[in-house]
Scaffold this active site. Sequence first.
Site, PDB file in Angstrom:
ATOM      1  N   ARG A   1      -6.550  -6.304 -15.179  1.00 12.09           N
ATOM      2  CA  ARG A   1      -5.218  -6.915 -15.249  1.00 12.09           C
ATOM      3  C   ARG A   1      -5.266  -8.442 -15.087  1.00 12.09           C
ATOM      4  O   ARG A   1      -4.534  -9.177 -15.735  1.00 12.09           O
ATOM      5  CB  ARG A   1      -4.328  -6.299 -14.159  1.00 12.09           C
TER       6      ARG A   1
ATOM      7  N   PHE B   1       0.002   6.385   2.164  1.00 12.20           N
ATOM      8  CA  PHE B   1      -0.693   5.088   2.194  1.00 12.20           C
ATOM      9  C   PHE B   1      -1.811   5.038   1.155  1.00 12.20           C
ATOM     10  O   PHE B   1      -2.038   4.026   0.501  1.00 12.20           O
ATOM     11  CB  PHE B   1      -1.280   4.855   3.599  1.00 12.20           C
TER      12      PHE B   1
ATOM     13  N   ARG C   1     -13.569 -17.395 -12.747  1.00 11.68           N
ATOM     14  CA  ARG C   1     -14.039 -16.216 -11.995  1.00 11.68           C
ATOM     15  C   ARG C   1     -14.276 -15.144 -13.042  1.00 11.68           C
ATOM     16  O   ARG C   1     -13.364 -14.781 -13.782  1.00 11.68           O
ATOM     17  CB  ARG C   1     -12.988 -15.772 -10.972  1.00 11.68           C
TER      18      ARG C   1
ATOM     19  N   TYR D   1     -20.754  -4.640  -7.465  1.00 10.55           N
ATOM     20  CA  TYR D   1     -19.833  -5.673  -6.974  1.00 10.55           C
ATOM     21  C   TYR D   1     -18.521  -5.041  -6.488  1.00 10.55           C
ATOM     22  O   TYR D   1     -18.042  -5.338  -5.388  1.00 10.55           O
ATOM     23  CB  TYR D   1     -19.513  -6.719  -8.049  1.00 10.55           C
TER      24      TYR D   1
HETATM   25  C1  D61 Z   1      -6.983   3.970   0.368  1.00  9.91           C
HETATM   26  C2  D61 Z   1      -5.970   3.046   0.506  1.00  9.91           C
HETATM   27  C3  D61 Z   1      -6.211   1.704   0.190  1.00  9.91           C
HETATM   28  C4  D61 Z   1      -7.441   1.278  -0.279  1.00  9.91           C
HETATM   29  C5  D61 Z   1      -8.445   2.208  -0.431  1.00  9.91           C
HETATM   30  C6  D61 Z   1      -8.195   3.568  -0.100  1.00  9.91           C
HETATM   31  C7  D61 Z   1      -9.674   1.775  -0.903  1.00  9.91           C
HETATM   32  C8  D61 Z   1      -9.889   0.445  -1.212  1.00  9.91           C
HETATM   33  C9  D61 Z   1      -8.899  -0.486  -1.062  1.00  9.91           C
HETATM   34  C10 D61 Z   1      -7.670  -0.085  -0.597  1.00  9.91           C
HETATM   35  C11 D61 Z   1      -9.165  -1.916  -1.416  1.00  9.91           C
HETATM   36  C12 D61 Z   1      -8.595  -2.185  -2.796  1.00  9.91           C
HETATM   37  C13 D61 Z   1      -8.804  -3.623  -3.195  1.00  9.91           C
HETATM   38  C14 D61 Z   1      -8.024  -3.847  -4.484  1.00  9.91           C
HETATM   39  C15 D61 Z   1      -7.433  -5.195  -4.528  1.00  9.91           C
HETATM   40  N1  D61 Z   1      -8.489  -6.205  -4.647  1.00  9.91           N
HETATM   41  C16 D61 Z   1      -8.604  -7.209  -3.765  1.00  9.91           C
HETATM   42  O1  D61 Z   1      -7.845  -7.355  -2.835  1.00  9.91           O
HETATM   43  C17 D61 Z   1      -9.787  -8.126  -4.040  1.00  9.91           C
HETATM   44  O2  D61 Z   1     -10.351  -8.595  -2.807  1.00  9.91           O
HETATM   45  C18 D61 Z   1     -11.266  -7.632  -2.285  1.00  9.91           C
HETATM   46  C19 D61 Z   1     -11.868  -8.139  -1.001  1.00  9.91           C
HETATM   47  C20 D61 Z   1     -10.913  -8.076   0.121  1.00  9.91           C
HETATM   48  C21 D61 Z   1     -10.343  -6.661   0.315  1.00  9.91           C
HETATM   49  C22 D61 Z   1      -9.105  -6.787   1.108  1.00  9.91           C
HETATM   50  C23 D61 Z   1      -8.363  -5.499   1.351  1.00  9.91           C
HETATM   51  C24 D61 Z   1      -7.516  -4.996   0.374  1.00  9.91           C
HETATM   52  C25 D61 Z   1      -6.763  -3.853   0.628  1.00  9.91           C
HETATM   53  C26 D61 Z   1      -6.849  -3.211   1.867  1.00  9.91           C
HETATM   54  C27 D61 Z   1      -7.700  -3.737   2.847  1.00  9.91           C
HETATM   55  C28 D61 Z   1      -8.469  -4.888   2.582  1.00  9.91           C
HETATM   56  C29 D61 Z   1      -7.757  -3.114   4.097  1.00  9.91           C
HETATM   57  C30 D61 Z   1      -6.961  -2.004   4.387  1.00  9.91           C
HETATM   58  C31 D61 Z   1      -6.119  -1.498   3.400  1.00  9.91           C
HETATM   59  C32 D61 Z   1      -6.051  -2.073   2.167  1.00  9.91           C
HETATM   60  C33 D61 Z   1      -9.316  -9.325  -4.884  1.00  9.91           C
HETATM   61  O3  D61 Z   1      -8.458 -10.105  -4.102  1.00  9.91           O
HETATM   62  C34 D61 Z   1      -7.341 -10.503  -4.844  1.00  9.91           C
HETATM   63  C35 D61 Z   1      -6.645 -11.543  -4.029  1.00  9.91           C
HETATM   64  O4  D61 Z   1      -7.366 -12.424  -3.573  1.00  9.91           O
HETATM   65  O5  D61 Z   1      -5.431 -11.399  -3.902  1.00  9.91           O
HETATM   66  C36 D61 Z   1     -10.544 -10.125  -5.273  1.00  9.91           C
HETATM   67  O6  D61 Z   1     -10.673 -11.255  -4.796  1.00  9.91           O
HETATM   68  O7  D61 Z   1     -11.306  -9.597  -6.084  1.00  9.91           O
HETATM   69 MG    MG Z   2     -12.487 -11.998  -4.024  1.00  2.00          MG
END
Ligand code: D61
Ligand code: MG
Length: 413
Positions: free
Chosen positions: A212, A285, A225, A168
């Site tokens: 968290r 970044f 959830r 997941y």
């Molecule tokens: C390097 C830099 C940034 C990185 C990376 C590597 C690898 C992975 C990520 C960022 C993503 C980390 C996600 C951690 C936070 N979790 C969420 O936002 C969950 O939603 C996940 C699905 C949508 C992902 C959206 C996303 C997040 C960060 C990004 C990106 C896209 C694109 C570019 C850069 C960063 C979490 O959502 C919480 C919410 O709704 O606020 C969930 O629903 O589980």
């Molecule tokens: Mg989500």
Amino acid sequence: MGTLGAILKHPVDIYPLLKLRMVAKHAEKQIPPEPHWAFCYSMLHRVSRSFALVIQQLGTELRNAVCIFYLVLRALDTVEDDTSIPTDVKVPILLAFHRHIYDRDWHFSCGTKDYKVLMDQFHNVSTAFLELGEGYQEAIEDITKKMGAGMAKFILKEVESIDDYDEYCHYVAGLVGLGLSKLFHASGLEDLAPDSLSNSMGLFLQKTNIIRDYLEDINEIPKSRMFWPREIWSKYVNKLEDLKYEENSVKAVQCLNDMVTNALIHMDDTLKYLSELRDPAIFRFCAIPQIMAIGTLAMCYNNVDVFRGVVKMRRGLTAQVIHQTKTMADVYGAFFDFSCMLKSKVDNSDPNAVKTLSRLEAAQKSCRESGALNKRKSYIIRNEPIYIPVLIVLFFILLSIIFAYLSANRPSY
Ligand code: D61
Ligand code: MG
């Protein structure tokens, strides 16, 4: 404790917080004039303060691609997260979302507050997406397709085993890591990183979030959830929601420590991924969110407050991390410091103590062997002399006296 209280308690936060405010102000000035791009960047700031600032410091071409990548996936996630949408409506949208991003007329209203604005005016994101270079569009569509399919699978399936949990987290965050590595490569600024390392970058961030946000997620209306894997929590309680009840605190904290210990698995890959990066802006970044994650895990470990409210890093420390993270030495330093902080909280009576300590020692060993530990400022070892706070307070009192005096003697025109 309000921000002023936190600042007086941690005066070292003042300069980084001021710096952060200036960076944010500067970022706002960089918003492009075209209305659809202006919408995208203002929306980015509204739906993700933490990522918005680190995305803004990327070079123009990559910044636009990463900004749209973020908003497309945040919109997809808004559909997934809206527990009021019936499954037979939600699943088809998640599966087809990678096609909808090409269609400026496509619209589906859901989510709340800023997320709802993003959905209602999503045509702006499609317009900007269609202006990106071919390579960027392909990478974003490919990841959106795979993430939508993965999210759809887990709409219908519970997170049972630790393998389910990793699967997941791969779909909702690991794939973001793979997509970002592709965008970095498409920009010509980085080699293409191995998928396993890119995936770990996402899992470390997502697992930290899932740990968290336990209480917020389990109390979600209308439907809880639940992302903690049954294979872990069933060792401590009969139902996942039982962790939040006072009488189960001891078992709850042991379960929490088990989850944190599981997340520590990804530290080595994360350090390896960061040590391979060449471009300074891309490095910052990628590094800043990872340092925030190890800091958050150190705060959550052995902390019953996770089951009482949201445990968050104070804004001043966040500002310090953003301000101080420039080189791999800063990353090794931060991971070493926060590992020390976590280690100091490990109680040998905890069922997972041995595993927790061995994973921390492994990470600390790679930090030490980097030979970068001595030349840096520490996040936890307070080395500023105690009289500083006193001086600052005196300074402010003096300032207010002078101000009061001047305003009292200002000639009335
Ligand atoms: C390097 C830099 C940034 C990185 C990376 C590597 C690898 C992975 C990520 C960022 C993503 C980390 C996600 C951690 C936070 N979790 C969420 O936002 C969950 O939603 C996940 C699905 C949508 C992902 C959206 C996303 C997040 C960060 C990004 C990106 C896209 C694109 C570019 C850069 C960063 C979490 O959502 C919480 C919410 O709704 O606020 C969930 O629903 O589980
Ligand atoms: Mg989500």
